[in-house]
Structures are given as structure tokens and as C-alpha cells.
Scaffold this active site. Structure first.
Site, PDB file in Angstrom:
ATOM      1  N   HIS A   1       0.122   1.048   4.833  1.00  0.00           N
ATOM      2  CA  HIS A   1      -0.131  -0.256   5.465  1.00  0.00           C
ATOM      3  C   HIS A   1       0.181  -0.206   6.962  1.00  0.00           C
ATOM      4  O   HIS A   1      -0.467  -0.895   7.753  1.00  0.00           O
ATOM      5  CB  HIS A   1       0.674  -1.362   4.772  1.00  0.00           C
ATOM      6  CG  HIS A   1       0.395  -1.424   3.295  1.00  0.00           C
ATOM      7  ND1 HIS A   1       1.288  -1.913   2.391  1.00  0.00           N
ATOM      8  CD2 HIS A   1      -0.698  -1.032   2.568  1.00  0.00           C
ATOM      9  CE1 HIS A   1       0.769  -1.824   1.170  1.00  0.00           C
ATOM     10  NE2 HIS A   1      -0.424  -1.286   1.255  1.00  0.00           N
TER      11      HIS A   1
ATOM     12  N   HIS B   1      -7.369  -5.879  -0.207  1.00  0.00           N
ATOM     13  CA  HIS B   1      -6.244  -4.961  -0.032  1.00  0.00           C
ATOM     14  C   HIS B   1      -6.657  -3.503  -0.281  1.00  0.00           C
ATOM     15  O   HIS B   1      -6.170  -2.594   0.402  1.00  0.00           O
ATOM     16  CB  HIS B   1      -5.061  -5.334  -0.925  1.00  0.00           C
ATOM     17  CG  HIS B   1      -3.881  -4.479  -0.616  1.00  0.00           C
ATOM     18  ND1 HIS B   1      -3.057  -4.711   0.469  1.00  0.00           N
ATOM     19  CD2 HIS B   1      -3.446  -3.328  -1.178  1.00  0.00           C
ATOM     20  CE1 HIS B   1      -2.159  -3.755   0.546  1.00  0.00           C
ATOM     21  NE2 HIS B   1      -2.374  -2.889  -0.439  1.00  0.00           N
TER      22      HIS B   1
ATOM     23  N   ASP C   1      -6.088  -0.288   2.199  1.00  0.00           N
ATOM     24  CA  ASP C   1      -5.555   1.031   1.827  1.00  0.00           C
ATOM     25  C   ASP C   1      -6.492   2.148   2.287  1.00  0.00           C
ATOM     26  O   ASP C   1      -6.042   3.193   2.780  1.00  0.00           O
ATOM     27  CB  ASP C   1      -5.353   1.111   0.312  1.00  0.00           C
ATOM     28  CG  ASP C   1      -4.090   0.388  -0.144  1.00  0.00           C
ATOM     29  OD1 ASP C   1      -3.195   0.128   0.690  1.00  0.00           O
ATOM     30  OD2 ASP C   1      -3.994   0.089  -1.355  1.00  0.00           O
TER      31      ASP C   1
ATOM     32  N   HIS D   1      -5.320   6.435  -3.336  1.00  0.00           N
ATOM     33  CA  HIS D   1      -4.896   7.205  -2.162  1.00  0.00           C
ATOM     34  C   HIS D   1      -5.274   8.687  -2.247  1.00  0.00           C
ATOM     35  O   HIS D   1      -5.616   9.295  -1.247  1.00  0.00           O
ATOM     36  CB  HIS D   1      -3.389   7.058  -1.964  1.00  0.00           C
ATOM     37  CG  HIS D   1      -2.972   5.640  -1.692  1.00  0.00           C
ATOM     38  ND1 HIS D   1      -3.380   4.944  -0.580  1.00  0.00           N
ATOM     39  CD2 HIS D   1      -2.205   4.775  -2.403  1.00  0.00           C
ATOM     40  CE1 HIS D   1      -2.865   3.720  -0.603  1.00  0.00           C
ATOM     41  NE2 HIS D   1      -2.158   3.601  -1.705  1.00  0.00           N
TER      42      HIS D   1
HETATM   43 ZN   LIG Z   1      -1.704  -0.905  -0.336  1.00  0.00          ZN
END
Ligand SMILES: [Zn+2]
Length: 292
Positions: free
Chosen positions: A81, A240, A244, A267
Site C-alpha cells: 500500500h 483495493h 494492490d 501479489h
Molecule cells: Zn492490499
């Protein structure tokens, strides 16, 4: 229009304090101005010699559910973030001093970092920012989750995400496509918060994680919606996930110009895509300056 922009830094230091979600430790983060071509560099001010950890894909260490960097014996945890805030506000050169490994969780969004950077003041520097155009279609993952980079016909960066939590919960399916700009990021993406299902939160707390994190510090969903919390956008979760991705793509160390499409990616896939694009870029073109 695709105008090559100048590098930027902040004009004064700025701090953000909070608690790490995973470690439950108090942490103080200080953004400091940095010279041209410094990039984003984390500095562990709490360790002997204040080791520096450049925010590059080469320093990414695979860890479930978050993005972690390591250089030598020093590491920084849950940086996505913070990195999204840097990329979203186009702050390219900055030292980020911390006194703990894990970044402050704050409200689970990138907004506290964006506000600190804006308050410090963002200034242009007298050198161009490197950028890399995606030239080919690269797709990673399988049918359960994937991410793809395509050339951008507009010369602008586009991110498209499809979130699919299936049925029987309040998250469900959400999809969104955005055209990235600092203003759009600040108003429409940065406020969107980390989210999870109640069952996921319970499993983490059973492992001794997130013990100081409450329903007000992120979005925890039961079958009806967020528990003891109110959504900032009806599609806050997919927003959100785009935050990311922006944070993870920032590990390229240059502006990536492309059309990014993702289905349930996380991720790990995002990081693998950065590696693939940089490898393609080195083989096929000469950016203004080598990316990370
Ligand atoms: Zn996040």
C-alpha cells in the site's frame, strides 16, 4: 497524450505512524526527499548501520498474502500500500525510513500515505522518468487466477480487475477497469481498504496474527456485509485489488505503460508479471534509463 514526465520527489519529510497488521507492533514511517535516480528505498533506521532496501523486483521475497522485500539480512514487510501510494502520486525518488519491519496498517488503505505525501508537497526534478511500454501480450497463471499485460493503444496505463469470491458471501463478483492518473488514484482508489472474510480473519487470529487489528482497521465481511463498518464505495473490494496491483507493478522501478487485465490475481502473480515485462523490455527496447 503520452508525454514523458519528469521525476518527482517530496519537498519535506512526512510521517505516518500506526500498527503493523501481522506483527501487531507500533511503527513510525518517515518519507524523506531523495535525489534524482534514487528510486524508492526503504531504510531500516532501527538496525545497526541503517541498512537500505531498494524497492525493486529483485528484492521481492515471496510471502503469502502480502509483499515483502529483503536485501541482505534486512527486510520490510507489507509494503504494497505504501508502494501504491508512491506510484499513484508519481513520487519516484524517496527514502522511506522505518523503525520496524512491517509498515503501518492504518485503515487498510493507501490513503494515509497519499495524504502524507501530498501534505509534504510533491516537486518535479530535472530529469525524465524512465518508462517501459508493454509490446507483447504476456499472460501468467491458470484458469483459477491469472494476470495479463497487453500493449496500451492509448499510450496510457489501464488496469482491469475481476474479483470472484463466489456465492454465499457479501463480496461476490466485482469488476472494474480504470485509467490510471494521480487524481483518479487519490480520489477513487487510494481510500479503498484491505478486506477479508470473517472466516479468514478468524484463521489468522488463531495463528496469533492481527491481535491489535479491529473491524475498524480493515473490512471483514460476514454474509450481510462488512462487520461494524461502512463501505466507502459499493465496489470497494475490487478497487483495493487494483491498488494492490499498482503497488506491485511499482517494483518495476519505472512507469509501466500497458493494459493490465487480471482475474483473481494476487501479489505472487503480480510480481511474476513485473519480472516478465522487465525481461521482455531488456530484450526488445531501450528505455530512457534501465528499469529496476
Ligand atoms: Zn492490499
Amino acid at each position: 497524450m503520452d508525454v514523458t514526465r519528469n521525476q518527482r520527489t517530496i519537498s519535506a519529510p512526512a510521517t505516518v505512524e500506526g500498527v503493523g497488521y501481522w506483527s501487531s507492533r507500533d511503527v513510525r514511517l518517515e518519507f524523506r526527499p531523495a535525489a534524482i535516480d534514487t528510486g524508492i528505498v526503504f531504510v531500516r533506521g532501527d538496525l545497526p548501520g541503517s541498512p537500505r532496501i531498494p524497492a525493486t523486483i529483485a528484492n521481492r521475497t515471496e510471502t503469502p498474502l502480502r509483499t515483502v522485500l529483503r536485501s541482505g539480512a534486512a527486510g520490510v514487510d507489507m509494503i504494497e500500500h505504501v508502494m501504491a501510494a508512491m506510484a499513484g502520486t508519481q513520487v519516484d525518488n524517496c527514502e522511506i525510513w522505518v523503525n520496524q519491519a512491517e509498515m503501518p496498517g492504518c485503515d487498510g488503505s493507501a490513503l494515509p500515505f497519499v495524504e502524507a505525501l501530498q501534505k509534504a508537497g510533491i516537486v518535479e526534478q530535472s530529469a525524465k522518468r524512465a518508462k517501459l511500454h508493454v509490446r507483447h501480450v504476456t499472460r501468467l497463471g491458470d484458469e483459477r487466477s491469472w494476470i495479463e499485460a497487453r500493449p496500451s493503444w492509448s499510450g496510457r496505463t489501464v488496469v482491469q480487475y475481476e474479483l470472484d469470491y463466489g456465492g454465499g458471501n457479501a463480496i461476490g463478483r466485482q469488476s472494474l477497469e480504470i485509467l490510471l492518473s494521480p487524481r483518479f488514484f487519490h480520489l477513487n482508489l487510494a481510500p479503498s481498504r484491505t478486506f477479508m472474510l470473517e472466516s479468514e480473519a478468524a484463521a489468522l487470529q488463531a495463528q496469533g496474527l492481527g491481535l491489535r487489528t479491529t473491524f475498524q482497521d480493515l473490512l471483514v465481511f460476514d454474509a450481510q456485509g462488512p462487520i461494524n463498518n461502512v463501505l466507502r464505495f459499493p465496489d470497494e473490494c475490487v478497487r483495493h485489488k487494483i491498488v494492490d496491483i499498482i503497488g506491485d507493478l511499482a517494483l518495476a522501478g519505472c512507469d509501466l505503460v500497458g493494459h493490465f487485465v487480471a482475474y483473481r490475481s494476487g501479489h505472487r502473480l503480480n510480481g511474476d508479471l513485473v519480472r516478465a515485462i522487465l525481461a521482455e523490455g531488456e530484450a526488445g527496447q531501450t528505455p530512457l534509463k534501465r528499469c529496476a
